[in-house]
Design a protein around this motif. Sequence first.
Motif, mmCIF file in Angstrom:
data_model
loop_
_atom_site.group_PDB
_atom_site.id
_atom_site.type_symbol
_atom_site.label_atom_id
_atom_site.label_comp_id
_atom_site.label_asym_id
_atom_site.label_seq_id
_atom_site.Cartn_x
_atom_site.Cartn_y
_atom_site.Cartn_z
ATOM 1 N N PHE B 178 13.842 -40.783 -11.298
ATOM 2 C CA PHE B 178 12.933 -39.298 -11.496
ATOM 3 C C PHE B 178 11.850 -39.160 -10.666
ATOM 4 O O PHE B 178 10.569 -40.124 -10.150
ATOM 5 C CB PHE B 178 12.916 -39.496 -13.293
ATOM 6 N N TYR B 179 11.910 -38.260 -9.982
ATOM 7 C CA TYR B 179 10.440 -37.536 -9.659
ATOM 8 C C TYR B 179 10.014 -36.236 -10.288
ATOM 9 O O TYR B 179 10.597 -34.898 -10.413
ATOM 10 C CB TYR B 179 10.741 -36.654 -8.037
ATOM 11 N N HIS B 180 8.314 -36.065 -10.805
ATOM 12 C CA HIS B 180 7.521 -35.974 -11.161
ATOM 13 C C HIS B 180 7.934 -34.521 -9.977
ATOM 14 O O HIS B 180 8.018 -34.256 -9.325
ATOM 15 C CB HIS B 180 6.650 -36.143 -11.629
ATOM 16 N N PRO B 210 19.280 -35.341 -15.292
ATOM 17 C CA PRO B 210 17.625 -35.035 -15.737
ATOM 18 C C PRO B 210 17.135 -33.621 -16.201
ATOM 19 O O PRO B 210 15.960 -32.830 -16.533
ATOM 20 C CB PRO B 210 16.924 -35.327 -14.823
ATOM 21 N N ILE B 211 18.430 -32.528 -15.317
ATOM 22 C CA ILE B 211 18.060 -31.356 -16.144
ATOM 23 C C ILE B 211 19.076 -30.414 -16.929
ATOM 24 O O ILE B 211 19.495 -30.599 -18.175
ATOM 25 C CB ILE B 211 18.891 -29.971 -14.431
ATOM 26 N N TYR B 225 16.343 -39.905 -18.032
ATOM 27 C CA TYR B 225 16.016 -41.450 -19.058
ATOM 28 C C TYR B 225 14.530 -41.212 -20.055
ATOM 29 O O TYR B 225 14.991 -42.445 -20.611
ATOM 30 C CB TYR B 225 15.287 -41.815 -17.018
ATOM 31 N N SER B 226 14.459 -40.165 -20.082
ATOM 32 C CA SER B 226 13.437 -39.668 -21.691
ATOM 33 C C SER B 226 12.753 -38.309 -21.374
ATOM 34 O O SER B 226 13.141 -37.825 -20.837
ATOM 35 C CB SER B 226 11.891 -40.888 -21.651
ATOM 36 N N SER B 476 14.348 -45.256 -4.348
ATOM 37 C CA SER B 476 13.004 -44.341 -4.149
ATOM 38 C C SER B 476 12.888 -43.457 -4.833
ATOM 39 O O SER B 476 12.871 -43.275 -6.324
ATOM 40 C CB SER B 476 12.919 -43.374 -3.084
ATOM 41 N N ASP B 477 11.525 -43.432 -5.223
ATOM 42 C CA ASP B 477 10.991 -42.335 -6.415
ATOM 43 C C ASP B 477 9.806 -41.944 -6.225
ATOM 44 O O ASP B 477 9.587 -41.803 -4.640
ATOM 45 C CB ASP B 477 10.274 -42.631 -7.977
ATOM 46 N N GLU B 478 8.279 -41.023 -7.074
ATOM 47 C CA GLU B 478 8.261 -40.367 -6.463
ATOM 48 C C GLU B 478 6.981 -41.021 -5.187
ATOM 49 O O GLU B 478 6.026 -40.315 -4.378
ATOM 50 C CB GLU B 478 7.062 -39.429 -7.097
ATOM 51 N N THR B 479 6.969 -42.386 -6.455
ATOM 52 C CA THR B 479 5.561 -43.088 -5.198
ATOM 53 C C THR B 479 6.228 -43.716 -4.004
ATOM 54 O O THR B 479 5.414 -43.834 -2.974
ATOM 55 C CB THR B 479 5.431 -44.792 -5.804
ATOM 56 N N THR B 480 7.311 -43.341 -3.419
ATOM 57 C CA THR B 480 7.840 -43.504 -1.940
ATOM 58 C C THR B 480 8.097 -42.422 -1.507
ATOM 59 O O THR B 480 8.702 -41.790 -0.147
ATOM 60 C CB THR B 480 9.373 -44.695 -1.970
ATOM 61 N N VAL B 481 8.227 -41.465 -2.145
ATOM 62 C CA VAL B 481 9.291 -40.240 -1.040
ATOM 63 C C VAL B 481 8.308 -39.117 -0.059
ATOM 64 O O VAL B 481 9.509 -39.812 0.903
ATOM 65 C CB VAL B 481 9.395 -38.394 -1.952
ATOM 66 N N ASP B 482 7.449 -39.144 0.009
ATOM 67 C CA ASP B 482 6.244 -39.098 1.437
ATOM 68 C C ASP B 482 6.718 -40.306 2.679
ATOM 69 O O ASP B 482 7.185 -39.777 3.772
ATOM 70 C CB ASP B 482 4.754 -38.875 1.222
#
Lengths: 553, 553
Positions: B178-180, B210-211, B225-226, B476-482
């Motif tokens: 998930f990506y915030h 998630p949608i 996921y939650s 990958s998730d929001e910690t690695t996307v960049d």
Amino acid sequence: MRSQYLPGTLVAVAVALASTVQALWPIPTSYQDGKIGVEIKRSDFMIKSNVTSSSVINAAIERYQYLIEHEYFESPYDFNESTLKTSGMIYSLQVDVQSAQDVLDLETDESYTLEVPLEGKAVISAKTPFGAVRGLESFSQLIVSNTGRKIIKNAPIKIVDSPKFQHRGILLDTSRNFYHIDSILRTLDAMAYNKLNTLHWYAISPFSWPIESKVHPEMNEKGAYSLDMRYSYDDVKKVINYAKNRAIRVMPEFDMPGNTFIVGEAHPEIMSCLNKQPNWDKFAAEPPSGQLNIADPRAVTFAFDILSEYSRLFVDLGFHMGGGSLNLECWRSDPTIELYVRDHPGESVESLMVGWYTQMIGKIGDLGKIPHLREEAVLNFNLTAKNTTILQAWVSEDSVSKIVDKGYRVIASPWNRYYLDCGHGSWLLNFEGSSWCDPFKGWQQIYSYNPLTNITDPEKQKLVLGGEVALWSAQSDETTVDRYLWPRASAFAEIMWSGSTDPVTNTTRDLARVAPRLTEHRFRMVARGIMAEPIAPLWCVRHPETCMHAVAA
Amino acid sequence: MRSQYLPGTLVAVAVALASTVQALWPIPTSYQDGKIGVEIKRSDFMIKSNVTSSSVINAAIERYQYLIEHEYFESPYDFNESTLKTSGMIYSLQVDVQSAQDVLDLETDESYTLEVPLEGKAVISAKTPFGAVRGLESFSQLIVSNTGRKIIKNAPIKIVDSPKFQHRGILLDTSRNFYHIDSILRTLDAMAYNKLNTLHWYAISPFSWPIESKVHPEMNEKGAYSLDMRYSYDDVKKVINYAKNRAIRVMPEFDMPGNTFIVGEAHPEIMSCLNKQPNWDKFAAEPPSGQLNIADPRAVTFAFDILSEYSRLFVDLGFHMGGGSLNLECWRSDPTIELYVRDHPGESVESLMVGWYTQMIGKIGDLGKIPHLREEAVLNFNLTAKNTTILQAWVSEDSVSKIVDKGYRVIASPWNRYYLDCGHGSWLLNFEGSSWCDPFKGWQQIYSYNPLTNITDPEKQKLVLGGEVALWSAQSDETTVDRYLWPRASAFAEIMWSGSTDPVTNTTRDLARVAPRLTEHRFRMVARGIMAEPIAPLWCVRHPETCMHAVAA
């Protein structure tokens, strides 16, 4: 609802994993827990120690008091729980330390015990302040957030814990690209979260010389990328002190006589094969080429100057003198060396090199330090080093046993397991190929490597001091450091602290069971501001049995 | 001082690279500059437009006004400059737009011209608000910080610019992990910094849903996921609006009938081969297996429901229906399908599948949308789709020409060039091997790929709408996307906007000359808060001639 896919035996695994063991990384040597949830009193939870004179203890108490109060970490495995049940309350944590003595070296005792009762006061007992630091970290990892409370899920808990290996390090190259001090400090935080104890600071490479030198200020003036991209004496001292408070040694490396192109920026007169182009590959493993001229007394003097100065700046007992990736052709092609060899019967490029190392190892010893050296000079060139010398094995996994067979102590860093920068394409600007050390080292490959492989003699096993994962920084800097290191360095850290064998089953730890624990730890690191990367879809860490390598029917 | 190593011709290259062209990424179609530095008036620099009724223009002006005022970016190539000389002053930027019409689709005109004089007012001219957005980005990239000032180094400047390809996208998988929403918005910012124009939002995978769905709320209830890890209608609308203001389309994908394991969480009755273990590899490319039952009318109804609902939620004209990685054995082994085929002479699993696609393509057309589909059904299974269908080529580079030979429009996403997650080890929890799509795709491999390769007929070239790099998110998730995206997606973006050929020399652009420009752009992205990774030691980007692939002597 999702458990419909769990075969019977795997249900048992999943339930076992849901216990608080999974909250602890690296896994303790000995761990017993109960089934009762307890709450941490939040408003005035106190950590106290019998020792009040230790700056390490005081800093650690302050740090963990803050962390326990402010950390907000919900376990990813509690996703479909609302309120976890608790009965008792923990009001305080007592840290009992036998001695305030705070020397950090290869003999330092990091053992601790930790007891969490059903009510009242938790207790950490340790021989040294550094053991207390490890115990505090474990205590902090037992705590999860749940509906506004901080709780420990499975009291009563008793942990008896100590590390398998005494040298558990990360080599961080802050020279190929620059890292601001903040990201080094954050890396030290993360190392403490993983009970790692050595930062091997590779701060001088062919590409830049960011460390201040008062003896040779020209190195920093001409060798740093910019005035902003350098480490002053104060910066270095700040890193060392910050590390010590986290029970982490900081060992510097001055890599020589190879990999020294940058010295030529200020002192081309003491260099051989400086920036040979375009066929640099005849002279070096990577461009730009350049090695100190080992036949030139001025090069010896320069190296002695740096060893002497940085031995004082870095207080650690270890001093790494590099020694990797040497190229003899570089020296053979140098007219001054050719002349020297011709004029000195019995001398050769090889003998000059062995002589160089002997001198440098002697100098480091004279400075009261333990010399560290990459394996090549001993394994390839028959250098006989002082037996206090510690060798870093990196060329292959076999190097570890070869080194202990020669009677030396060794740090295991095999590139095919522990080089974390690999598999990221080439940094050569016009090259479409892959990196020399392809492929990427996944956490599974790192976790599956046991540095004691093929070493059965217990006396020889003792010579294996531990290991280091390495982050070479041609393609990394402060924007990427967290993700290159974590959680792969966590996988390494558990093998270093806990060993490869599960003491309960006496078998090699099972990756399938390790993965969910590693993921929980990864989420905790993220909650603490470390941008560790995910290792699998969250689905898989919740349902590990559905994400295994296929078994042929 | 460091130029001592520059051979003669390379000095010329280095000097050329030091001009402001290197500040512009992607490189404009046509660019002329001068030698005079001008300063940007800081206290009241104004951006104005002739059109005041366009929300896109107004948002863009506000954004770039803020950026120009607040950005602090010193070029890494000015490291040994103190004060750069300037004479004139630029007081304002006029944005002239022919039409306020703001429809964003494959026909949208993104061209612009930009003129920066020696004094006074800079001018952007564009046919549409979206062209103005591109021009504003170029203007912002001309500006560097220097000793407290904002300056443009090489005025006067005249740029005439338009994109080579009309579909320049990133596929972002926000479902495996998930990506915030914040990291999706930040990715849209970065896309705008690279003049990319399509976010292909892969939000439903085998692993999570998630949608939000109002028609099938059970999907989100059981598939997210939650509760925290889902995208509400409002979230989606926020992303779409944010994207539009940056001239970026948002195309959704509902990947089916394969890759739909997650549907089985709520509707196992419409699924085939659901979570076959442990030999999942007979039924799927990755675990857990599961495909919609193409012989079950309830599956058709379900798919139609989702297509209808999400066609309304996502306003873009394109709708991607997936279609990759199908496994016929999954269906062949399903007793209900076996029975259906037996009872319907002439039908087969293949014919059912072609029938499924035909129905779905028809439905998407009925909903007023352009169907997008991965290549397999057409290239492997002889589906004849409506010729408005756009196919996504990914299986090999050859697929692009095969698709245009059949007369379809195509988006190039060959995995061996454009899959940015590859080469990162396996996400299967107990597997020590590498990823299926090893190795890592370096920026050089991405930059060197031309989607028009082997397509010479100009009419067929027109069918190549552009390309998409893909970030699949098992690891990958929001910690690695960049870091996964940038600057590699920048390398892609330049080929998409500017083409592979340097119009001045009429040759393929030279990686050695591209690298320093890419690095400068990477540093600018970092200055703007995008954690793009470094591609080489800073030494190398300053001295590219010393960091080339070795040439055998």
